[in-house]
Design an enzyme around this catalytic site. Structure first.
Site, PDB file in Angstrom:
ATOM      1  N   ARG A   6      29.875  15.701  -1.322  1.00  0.00           N
ATOM      2  CA  ARG A   6      31.323  15.809  -1.212  1.00  0.00           C
ATOM      3  C   ARG A   6      31.720  15.454   0.207  1.00  0.00           C
ATOM      4  O   ARG A   6      31.043  15.861   1.166  1.00  0.00           O
ATOM      5  CB  ARG A   6      31.790  17.242  -1.510  1.00  0.00           C
ATOM      6  CG  ARG A   6      31.707  17.654  -2.958  1.00  0.00           C
ATOM      7  CD  ARG A   6      32.769  16.950  -3.818  1.00  0.00           C
ATOM      8  NE  ARG A   6      32.684  17.340  -5.217  1.00  0.00           N
ATOM      9  CZ  ARG A   6      31.965  16.713  -6.147  1.00  0.00           C
ATOM     10  NH1 ARG A   6      31.261  15.638  -5.813  1.00  0.00           N
ATOM     11  NH2 ARG A   6      31.961  17.134  -7.389  1.00  0.00           N
ATOM     12  N   GLU A  27      39.562  11.620  -1.105  1.00  0.00           N
ATOM     13  CA  GLU A  27      39.418  10.505  -2.055  1.00  0.00           C
ATOM     14  C   GLU A  27      40.670  10.369  -2.900  1.00  0.00           C
ATOM     15  O   GLU A  27      41.279  11.380  -3.250  1.00  0.00           O
ATOM     16  CB  GLU A  27      38.219  10.772  -2.978  1.00  0.00           C
ATOM     17  CG  GLU A  27      36.925  10.757  -2.230  1.00  0.00           C
ATOM     18  CD  GLU A  27      35.722  11.112  -3.117  1.00  0.00           C
ATOM     19  OE1 GLU A  27      35.853  11.089  -4.349  1.00  0.00           O
ATOM     20  OE2 GLU A  27      34.673  11.409  -2.557  1.00  0.00           O
ATOM     21  N   HIS A  85      32.725   6.428  -4.555  1.00  0.00           N
ATOM     22  CA  HIS A  85      32.231   7.560  -5.360  1.00  0.00           C
ATOM     23  C   HIS A  85      31.680   7.083  -6.711  1.00  0.00           C
ATOM     24  O   HIS A  85      32.199   7.430  -7.781  1.00  0.00           O
ATOM     25  CB  HIS A  85      33.339   8.613  -5.566  1.00  0.00           C
ATOM     26  CG  HIS A  85      32.796   9.967  -5.937  1.00  0.00           C
ATOM     27  ND1 HIS A  85      33.419  11.144  -5.602  1.00  0.00           N
ATOM     28  CD2 HIS A  85      31.690  10.326  -6.630  1.00  0.00           C
ATOM     29  CE1 HIS A  85      32.720  12.175  -6.066  1.00  0.00           C
ATOM     30  NE2 HIS A  85      31.664  11.677  -6.706  1.00  0.00           N
TER      31      HIS A  85
HETATM   32  C1  8YV Z   1      31.402  12.344 -10.592  1.00  0.00           C
HETATM   33  C2  8YV Z   1      30.248  14.006  -9.076  1.00  0.00           C
HETATM   34  O1  8YV Z   1      31.853  11.221  -9.921  1.00  0.00           O
HETATM   35  O2  8YV Z   1      29.031  15.207 -10.662  1.00  0.00           O
HETATM   36  C3  8YV Z   1      29.650  15.245  -9.621  1.00  0.00           C
HETATM   37  O3  8YV Z   1      29.804  16.292  -8.989  1.00  0.00           O
HETATM   38  O4  8YV Z   1      30.736  13.981  -7.995  1.00  0.00           O
HETATM   39  C4  8YV Z   1      30.197  12.757  -9.827  1.00  0.00           C
HETATM   40  O5  8YV Z   1      29.103  12.697 -10.650  1.00  0.00           O
HETATM   41  C5  8YV Z   1      32.558  13.220 -10.762  1.00  0.00           C
HETATM   42  O6  8YV Z   1      32.235  14.487 -11.168  1.00  0.00           O
HETATM   43  C6  8YV Z   1      33.463  12.614 -11.804  1.00  0.00           C
HETATM   44  O7  8YV Z   1      34.714  13.022 -11.642  1.00  0.00           O
END
Ligand code: 8YV
Length: 336
Positions: free
Chosen positions: A233, A262, A280
């Site tokens: 993150r 983001e 991302h």
């Molecule tokens: C995805 C992520 O982009 O799983 C996560 O925590 O950051 C990513 O796999 C996201 O969750 C999709 O919105």
């Protein structure tokens, strides 16, 4: 099985709405002309929320609008956009999608590492700009003889560690505690690990406890040959401090898949040639995103059928109190 009405507050990344809507009544809040009026009228009939990604916080304010909410099924392994503590304290189960994306994200982490160290995006831009016939691309830093320090050795961190070992790199890790049976060198202090490693790999969860823990001091400790890679993150990294460190040469380079705000990426980062930036995409293959969407659906279906949800988050362990009849689970308190 009592029908489980599912609310999706914000449009997500691909597949998840379609996958859920095939099996359960799905309400797409973002398509409603007046979401507030919709919530006031229909909120009480909603027992489940499917979060389609990081957009749209599932916070106390939203959950209070849904007095009969019993489960939040979140898409993604990280769930810092869901107030899981509040949910847990109010008898609401939160699930996430661990496991199915580890290898995909670990692939991207290694790709970012190589791209940043060997300057692959820059070299490709060089070729496309017709520079090659004029001169060979300048020599770069190397991965050889390097140590990777992994901040947060969870499932994804371990998948990265396995890859790093195969690449011939030394592996160290930093987390709340040393993990039994893990062969890598453990650091309790992030700064000490940054000092001892060349590539600082961020894979710890986001949220208030880890906010901006990669700060100017940690980056200084990483040093002028150091590379920061973040696939977790953006909130874990002090972005202005990172920009300054990249600009001044306090660190060599960065490979980033995630950002503080983001999808907005600071112009200062965009302007830096030693930052490799991805939008991302860690888990963003069709195959893996489908598996994540299926995991959201499987959790909702299990819950609708009175079975334990498959992948609850630690803050909301399944206590087996819900009997599948639509009665609220024991422990739900504090509804408006
Ligand atoms: C995805 C992520 O982009 O799983 C996560 O925590 O950051 C990513 O796999 C996201 O969750 C999709 O919105």
């Amino acid at each position: 099985m009592k029908p489980l009405d599912v609310l999706m507050p914000a449009a997500g990344m691909g597949t998840v709405a379609e996958v859920v809507a095939e099996r359960l009544p799905l309400h797409r809040l973002w398509l409603e002309p007046d979401p507030e009026a919709w919530l006031a009228e229909h909120g009480p009939s909603i027992r489940a929320v499917a979060s389609a990604g990081l957009k749209g916080a599932i916070d106390e304010t939203l959950m209070r609008r849904l007095p009969n909410l019993e489960i939040v099924a979140s898409y993604g392994v990280g769930y810092d956009h869901v107030d899981a503590r509040w949910a847990g304290a109010h008898g609401i189960i939160v699930t996430h999608t661990p496991g199915v994306l580890d290898d995909e994200v670990a692939d991207i982490a290694m790709a970012l590492t190589i791209m940043a160290v060997r300057q692959l995006p820059q070299a490709e831009r060089y070729l496309r700009a017709g520079q090659w016939p004029k001169a060979a691309y300048p020599l770069t830093a190397s991965l050889r003889g390097r140590t990777v320090g992994i901040l947060g050795l969870g499932r994804i961190g371990k998948a990265i560690a396995r890859r790093a070992e195969a690449f011939g790199l030394d592996v160290a890790y930093c987390g709340r505690r040393a993990q039994p049976g893990v062969p890598y060198r453990y650091f309790a202090s992030l700064t000490a690990m940054a000092e001892a490693c060349d590539i600082l790999m961020v894979t710890a969860p986001g949220g208030p406890e880890t906010r901006r823990i990669v700060d100017a001091e940690v980056l200084r400790a990483l040093g002028p040959d150091g590379v920061l890679v973040n696939v977790a993150r953006g909130s874990l990294v002090d972005e202005p401090a990172l920009i300054e460190a990249l600009r001044s040469g306090a660190i060599l380079a960065a490979g980033l898949d995630v950002f503080e705000n983001e999808p907005n990426v600071p112009a200062e980062l965009l302007a830096l040639d030693n930052a490799v930036l991805l939008p991302h995409v860690g888990s963003a293959s069709l195959r893996t995103r489908r598996a994540m969407a299926q995991c959201v659906l499987d959790n909702l279906l299990a819950f609708a059928e009175g079975r334990p949800p498959l992948t609850p988050v630690p803050e909301t362990p399944w206590r087996g109190a819900w009997d599948g009849s639509g009665a609220k689970r024991a422990g739900r308190t504090g509804s408006p």
